[in-house]
Design a protein around this motif. Structure first.
Motif, mmCIF file in Angstrom:
data_model
loop_
_atom_site.group_PDB
_atom_site.id
_atom_site.type_symbol
_atom_site.label_atom_id
_atom_site.label_comp_id
_atom_site.label_asym_id
_atom_site.label_seq_id
_atom_site.Cartn_x
_atom_site.Cartn_y
_atom_site.Cartn_z
ATOM 1 N N ARG A 1 -7.415 1.211 -4.448
ATOM 2 C CA ARG A 1 -7.160 2.188 -3.321
ATOM 3 C C ARG A 1 -7.793 1.473 -1.674
ATOM 4 O O ARG A 1 -7.778 1.116 -0.708
ATOM 5 N N THR B 1 -5.963 -1.213 -0.362
ATOM 6 C CA THR B 1 -4.785 -1.371 0.360
ATOM 7 C C THR B 1 -5.860 -1.506 1.589
ATOM 8 O O THR B 1 -4.760 -1.129 2.096
ATOM 9 N N GLU C 1 0.056 3.735 -3.217
ATOM 10 C CA GLU C 1 -0.936 5.658 -2.613
ATOM 11 C C GLU C 1 -0.570 6.051 -2.862
ATOM 12 O O GLU C 1 -1.231 7.584 -3.618
ATOM 13 N N PRO D 1 0.776 -1.454 0.153
ATOM 14 C CA PRO D 1 -0.122 0.175 -0.182
ATOM 15 C C PRO D 1 1.140 1.145 0.067
ATOM 16 O O PRO D 1 1.049 2.196 -1.023
ATOM 17 N N THR D 2 1.488 1.417 0.899
ATOM 18 C CA THR D 2 2.703 2.538 0.378
ATOM 19 C C THR D 2 3.069 2.902 -0.646
ATOM 20 O O THR D 2 3.182 3.761 -0.785
ATOM 21 N N ALA D 3 3.621 1.701 -1.317
ATOM 22 C CA ALA D 3 4.245 2.033 -2.670
ATOM 23 C C ALA D 3 3.593 2.971 -3.527
ATOM 24 O O ALA D 3 3.165 3.350 -4.929
#
Length: 294
Positions: free
Chosen positions: A133, A136, A100, A96-98
Motif C-alpha cells: 500500500r 501505491t 488496492e 495501484p488501482t489493480a
C-alpha cells in the motif's frame, strides 16, 4: 514430541543413575513436595513481579509454542512465494488501482483467500499489505523501503522475544531460589540438632533436594524451553525476510519472477522449494491470475 522424549531421557538418566548408585529415593520423595512448593512458588511470584500481565499471558502461550515448534511448513514457504508473485504481478500489470482492492480486506481478496494459513498470521499479512500500500503512494525508493522493513522486522522480533526473555530470567534465577529453599532446610535441621545422626542426615539430604531441584529445573527444563522458544521465534521470523526480498526486488525494477527467485533464496534451506517446484507453482498462479475478472 521431541520435547517430551527429551524430558523422559532427563528424568530417566538423572534419577536412574541416582538409584543405580545406591541413592535412597524416599529422602528425595519426602522432601520433594515442600521443596517444590518453595522453589516453584518463589519463581512464579518473582515472574509475576517482574512482568506485566500481558507478558505473563504471552509467556504461557510461548511455553505452548516451544512444544509445538515453528508454525511454517515447507508448503507454506512455497505458498508465500506464490502469493507474492501474484500480488506483485497484479501491481506491475495494473498499478495501484489493480492491487488496492486486494490490500483493503485480504480475506475477501481472490488472491489472498487461496492461502488461509498465511492470512491467519495477521502480522505477516499486515506486513505485506502495508508495504504494498505504501508503494501505491510513490514510496518506491528501494533503500528506504529496505530500511523501513528492517526496522519493522526488528520491532516485531523484539516483541516476539519478550516472553522468551521472561522465561530465561526465570531459568537464570532458579539455582539461587533452590539455594534459598536449601538454606531453609538447613535452618530446620539446625533446630533439630539434638536428634540422632540418621535423622539429621535425612534432614540435610532433604535440604539439599532444594539445591538439586533449582539447578535441575533451570538447566534441564525452563532453560531448554526458553532456548526452544528462541529457536521457534527465529524460525517463524524468516517469512518476513522473504517478503522483504521480494518487495525490495520489485521496487528495484526487477522482473517479478526474478524478484521471487531472490526471495526463494532467502527461505531456510531445509524448507525452500526447489527451482522446479517454484516454477510449477508460479505457472499455476499465472493461470489463476488470468482467470480473475478484469
Amino acid at each position: 514430541m521431541i520435547n517430551g522424549i527429551g524430558l523422559v531421557v532427563i528424568l530417566a538418566c538423572v534419577f536412574g543413575s541416582f538409584i543405580w548408585s545406591g541413592g535412597k529415593m524416599d529422602i528425595v520423595l519426602h522432601a520433594l513436595p515442600h521443596e517444590m512448593l518453595a522453589i516453584a512458588g518463589a519463581a512464579f511470584g518473582a515472574f509475576l513481579v517482574s512482568n506485566s500481565m500481558l507478558n505473563v499471558k504471552l509467556a504461557g502461550k510461548g511455553l505452548i509454542r516451544s512444544f509445538k515448534g515453528g508454525r511454517w511448513k515447507d508448503s507454506d514457504y512455497r505458498d508465500l512465494l506464490t502469493l507474492l508473485y501474484a500480488l506483485l504481478s497484479t501491481f506491475k500489470k495494473g498499478g495501484p488501482t489493480a492491487i488496492e482492492p486486494h490490500l483493503d480486506v485480504p480475506k475477501d481478496s481472490p488472491i489472498f483467500s487461496r492461502y488461509p494459513r498465511l492470512i491467519a498470521d495477521h502480522h505477516l499479512s499486515d506486513f505485506i499489505c502495508d508495504y504494498l500500500r505504501m508503494m501505491t503512494v510513490s514510496f518506491e525508493d528501494p533503500h528506504q523501503i529496505a530500511e523501513a522493513m528492517d526496522n519493522d522486522i526488528e520491532k516485531h522480533h523484539h516483541e516476539e522475544l519478550a516472553p522468551q526473555h521472561a522465561l530465561q530470567q526465570v531459568a537464570d534465577g532458579l539455582p539461587a531460589i533452590g539455594i534459598v529453599a536449601a538454606v531453609l532446610g538447613v535452618i530446620k535441621t539446625m533446630g533439630s540438632i539434638d536428634q540422632p545422626t540418621e535423622v539429621l542426615g535425612a534432614m540435610i539430604g532433604g535440604a539439599l533436594v532444594g539445591t538439586f531441584l533449582g539447578v535441575m529445573l533451570a538447566y534441564c527444563l525452563v532453560g531448554p524451553l526458553a532456548a526452544k522458544l528462541l529457536e521457534t521465534v527465529d524460525s517463524d521470523s524468516k517469512t518476513f525476510f522473504v517478503v522483504k526480498a521480494a518487495i525490495v526486488g520489485h521496487a528495484q525494477g526487477l522482473p517479478t519472477q526474478v524478484a521471487i527467485e531472490i526471495a526463494r533464496r532467502m527461505t531456510p534451506s531445509s524448507k525452500a522449494p526447489s527451482f522446479q517446484q517454484l516454477e510449477t507453482a508460479l505457472e499455476e498462479a499465472k493461470n489463476d491470475l488470468n482467470a480473475l475478472p478484469v
